[in-house]
Scaffold this active site. Structure first.
Site, short mmCIF file in Angstrom:
data_model
loop_
_atom_site.label_atom_id
_atom_site.label_comp_id
_atom_site.label_asym_id
_atom_site.label_seq_id
_atom_site.Cartn_x
_atom_site.Cartn_y
_atom_site.Cartn_z
N PRO A 2 1.08 -1.10 -0.14
CA PRO A 2 0.29 -0.41 0.01
C PRO A 2 1.13 0.90 -0.11
CG PRO A 2 -0.81 -1.30 1.39
CD PRO A 2 0.66 -1.68 1.22
N GLU A 3 -0.09 2.12 -1.08
CA GLU A 3 1.31 3.13 -0.99
C GLU A 3 0.03 4.47 -0.48
OE1 GLU A 3 3.99 4.60 -2.49
OE2 GLU A 3 4.84 3.22 -3.20
N HIS A 91 -3.97 -15.62 8.25
CA HIS A 91 -3.13 -14.41 8.26
C HIS A 91 -4.19 -12.70 8.24
CE1 HIS A 91 -0.11 -16.16 6.54
NE2 HIS A 91 -0.86 -16.18 4.92
N ARG A 110 2.32 -10.55 5.46
CA ARG A 110 3.52 -10.41 5.86
C ARG A 110 3.70 -9.66 7.46
NH1 ARG A 110 6.55 -8.75 0.43
NH2 ARG A 110 5.14 -9.73 -1.15
#
Length: 271
Positions: A2-3, A91, A110
DNA sequence: AGTGCGGCCTGTCCGC
DNA sequence: TGCGGACAGGCCGCAC
């Protein structure tokens, strides 16, 4: 990854479901994120009302009547809204459960993301108090950036990715903005003329604004979907295009590593 | 004070 | 086809 546009899209997506609602609890299944989710976070947020859903850089801020939740998506985090709880999948690290039954579910393979709690003003928090201006705010203009770069002889790409200079410019958009402004990524930050800095400011703003606009159209409904705004179909001119022809002059794009990050540029168009 | 780098994590991709 | 290892990347925190 994500930016800033993805984070802003997430903010806009979840805001309508959260605002003015009461948090019943947070169900944590995996607390080991970038930093551990505080053990007492549930006691803190229980029965508080969400008063604001804002963003600072790539941090999401959920303001409540008792304090602020500070959230970060890291590299692979995403939120989605569920009308009611369904079995979590791998997750899915925590759920923020509202008293109306709505569930805000966080997934992050992650585990680079974060969920923290603060009772001080979030801008004073250690993670936020050093941050530079928002790239889309009036504070981020030619004069500001030019001044900020005068003491930096590091490469311009490293400098615009430094959150003390400006927030929210990640690797992809740093590459793209420098291409758009015709500036070589390795050029020393304090060796760039003001007109070229002006072009860079304009490029950063334009690229981020356009990505946010596309996010808004891409994302019809945050509820039920996987919550991932995904990659905007925005044309990438250099990132991920090493050895391919420059979209402007057709000469092959070069790739180098800068600070262990992929850096792609056109040696003809960028000086 | 600016700069550079290690570390956190796991899915994906590459080469053997 | 299977497997190990490199890679990706935001960004803090530390060493220089």
């Amino acid at each position: 990854m994500p930016e800033l546009p993805e984070v802003e899209t997430t903010r806009r997506g979840i805001e309508p479901f959260l605002l003015h609602q009461t948090i019943q609890c947070i169900q944590v299944r995996e607390s080991r994120l970038r930093w551990p989710i505080p053990k007492d976070i549930n006691n803190k947020v229980k029965n508080t009302q969400v008063t604001a859903v804002t963003r600072r850089g790539k941090y999401l801020l959920l303001g409540t009547t008792k304090g602020h939740l500070i959230a970060h998506l890291g590299m692979s985090g995403s939120y989605r809204v569920l009308e009611k709880a369904i079995p979590p999948e791998k997750h899915d690290h925590f759920d923020l459960i509202l008293s109306n039954g709505t569930v805000l579910r966080y997934r992050d393979p992650r585990k680079f993301g974060a969920l923290l709690w603060t009772e001080e003003q979030p801008e004073s928090h250690k993670l936020l108090n050093h941050l530079g201006p928002e790239p889309l705010s009036d504070d981020f203009d030619t004069n500001y950036l030019y001044q900020a770069l005068q003491k930096r002889k590091a490469p311009i790409k490293v400098s615009i990715m430094d959150s003390k200079v400006v927030v929210g410019v990640g690797n992809i958009y740093a590459n793209e903005a420098l291409f758009s402004a015709g500036i070589h990524p390795k050029r020393a930050a304090n060796r760039i003329s003001k007109p070229r800095i002006e072009a860079l400011v304009a490029a950063i703003r334009a690229i981020l604004a356009s990505a946010i606009a596309q996010g808004g159209t891409t994302l019809r409904d945050f509820s039920g979907s996987d919550g991932n705004p995904g990659y905007f179909k925005q044309t990438l001119h250099v990132y991920g295009r090493a050895d391919l022809p420059c979209t402007q002059c057709s000469s092959p794009l070069k790739e180098i590593r800068m600070g262990n990050r992929s850096t792609v540029y056109c040696s003809e168009c960028q000086r």
